[in-house]
Design an enzyme around this catalytic site. Sequence first.
Site, PDB file in Angstrom:
ATOM      1  N   CYS A 135      -9.299   2.034  20.097  1.00  0.00           N
ATOM      2  CA  CYS A 135      -9.644   3.430  19.792  1.00  0.00           C
ATOM      3  C   CYS A 135     -10.571   4.087  20.806  1.00  0.00           C
ATOM      4  CB  CYS A 135     -10.194   3.569  18.377  1.00  0.00           C
ATOM      5  SG  CYS A 135     -11.703   2.651  18.072  1.00  0.00           S
ATOM      6  N   LYS A 176     -12.243  -4.424   6.588  1.00  0.00           N
ATOM      7  CA  LYS A 176     -12.813  -3.215   7.191  1.00  0.00           C
ATOM      8  C   LYS A 176     -12.275  -2.000   6.450  1.00  0.00           C
ATOM      9  CE  LYS A 176     -13.233  -0.588  11.436  1.00  0.00           C
ATOM     10  NZ  LYS A 176     -13.074  -0.577  12.894  1.00  0.00           N
ATOM     11  N   ARG A 207     -18.782   6.865  15.934  1.00  0.00           N
ATOM     12  CA  ARG A 207     -17.671   7.560  16.599  1.00  0.00           C
ATOM     13  C   ARG A 207     -18.189   8.574  17.607  1.00  0.00           C
ATOM     14  NH1 ARG A 207     -13.363   8.053  11.575  1.00  0.00           N
ATOM     15  NH2 ARG A 207     -13.154   5.788  11.325  1.00  0.00           N
ATOM     16  N   ARG A 256      -7.867   7.097   9.620  1.00  0.00           N
ATOM     17  CA  ARG A 256      -7.500   5.680   9.816  1.00  0.00           C
ATOM     18  C   ARG A 256      -7.059   5.027   8.517  1.00  0.00           C
ATOM     19  NH1 ARG A 256     -12.042   4.838  14.432  1.00  0.00           N
ATOM     20  NH2 ARG A 256     -10.816   6.065  15.847  1.00  0.00           N
ATOM     21  N   LYS A 297     -17.109  -4.918   6.357  1.00  0.00           N
ATOM     22  CA  LYS A 297     -17.673  -3.716   6.971  1.00  0.00           C
ATOM     23  C   LYS A 297     -17.223  -2.472   6.237  1.00  0.00           C
ATOM     24  CE  LYS A 297     -17.198  -1.218  11.268  1.00  0.00           C
ATOM     25  NZ  LYS A 297     -16.542  -1.186  12.560  1.00  0.00           N
TER      26      LYS A 297
HETATM   27  C1  PBG Z   1     -13.615   0.579  16.295  1.00  0.00           C
HETATM   28  C2  PBG Z   1     -14.877   0.389  15.544  1.00  0.00           C
HETATM   29  C3  PBG Z   1     -15.553   1.287  14.716  1.00  0.00           C
HETATM   30  C4  PBG Z   1     -16.751   0.687  14.361  1.00  0.00           C
HETATM   31  C5  PBG Z   1     -16.769  -0.562  14.964  1.00  0.00           C
HETATM   32  N1  PBG Z   1     -15.579  -0.740  15.673  1.00  0.00           N
HETATM   33  C6  PBG Z   1     -15.204   2.656  14.316  1.00  0.00           C
HETATM   34  C7  PBG Z   1     -14.045   2.922  13.475  1.00  0.00           C
HETATM   35  O1  PBG Z   1     -13.290   2.049  13.054  1.00  0.00           O
HETATM   36  O2  PBG Z   1     -13.836   4.098  13.227  1.00  0.00           O
HETATM   37  C8  PBG Z   1     -17.825   1.299  13.526  1.00  0.00           C
HETATM   38  C9  PBG Z   1     -19.190   0.756  13.747  1.00  0.00           C
HETATM   39  C10 PBG Z   1     -20.287   1.536  13.142  1.00  0.00           C
HETATM   40  O3  PBG Z   1     -20.111   2.568  12.471  1.00  0.00           O
HETATM   41  O4  PBG Z   1     -21.432   1.111  13.345  1.00  0.00           O
HETATM   42  N2  PBG Z   1     -12.481   0.131  15.722  1.00  0.00           N
END
Ligand code: PBG
Length: 329
Positions: A123, A196, A206, A218, A249
């Site tokens: 991403c 996640k 972001r 997403r 997460k």
């Molecule tokens: C990318 C990713 C994200 C985060 C970690 N890896 C963003 C998302 O999935 O939108 C978020 C980390 C954070 O908010 O501290 N895939």
Amino acid sequence: MALFPQIRLRRLRRTEALREMVRETRLHVADLVYPLFAVPGQQVREEITSLPGNFHLSPDLLAKEAESVAKLGIPAVLLFGMPQDKDEAGSGAYDEQGVVQKAVRAMKRAVPELVVITDVCLCQYTDHGQCGVVMDGYVDNDRTLELIARTALSHAEAGADVVAPSDMMDGRVAAIRSALDTNSFHETIILSYAAKYASAFYGPFREAAGSTPRFGDRRSYQLDPANLRQALREVELDVQEGADMILVKPALAYLDVIAAVRQRFHHPVAAYNVSGEFAMVKAAAQRGWLDEAACVLELLTAMRRAGADLIITYHAKEVAGWLKPGAAT
Ligand code: PBG
């Protein structure tokens, strides 16, 4: 049957020495992982506005940062990359001369014993900001797998100890394991972002990573925040595909998920204390509304109590200071 007044639970809480003796959960600096953001260039150090106290750093300064993180006793970092250019296929993600690959080499050269974990996703590298290859407006799972595996392999070649896929495509752990093993990276560890969620708490990240999707969201690949059983299926499959460690997460609103994963699986579990969780405490502390150290230690202890072995947090360096014996908290 003994009851009050014979039974008094306050006896065990009377002094700090007693409380310390019966404490069930401890937070240690060895539990922490510090996220870092690599940018191209040299001598670049720019504070990330949405994550105060965190910086965009070029590979040369990341090597220095690795030293200061290790000196604090923090055993591991999680590395994200911000490429010079983005394109449709996210090719910066698996470029041998990409920013993460350069940063990993610089950091491992400077501090070989520091555990370097790399975030594996597209991403930050795609011009549309989605985590995979887009076909007719939809993120194509199977076409993405090959690029995710290539990215993980390029990180391993650069010297990463752990690769951490965060894309939420089906089958990515198996694809990564097979790419690593085919190329003799048998020792490279996979930390899977298995559970996640499609969370609003990623907002500050972001902005920091320039990875807000240009269209849509997403939710066709990240988990629905309402679901626990589906998260357990994700974990189950990732474990079967060969994940060495599991990640949940975000952390704060998902302590029940951490607890459920802890109960059912014997793999090390990591919790990601994400950017929005950091920002809430930071902003309230800056206004004088919360005691930052006390709140952060309470939150991280709660994540440990729920069952997390490791905690990824933007507060890691501050926490290392607060946990020092004699530190005023
Ligand atoms: C990318 C990713 C994200 C985060 C970690 N890896 C963003 C998302 O999935 O939108 C978020 C980390 C954070 O908010 O501290 N895939």
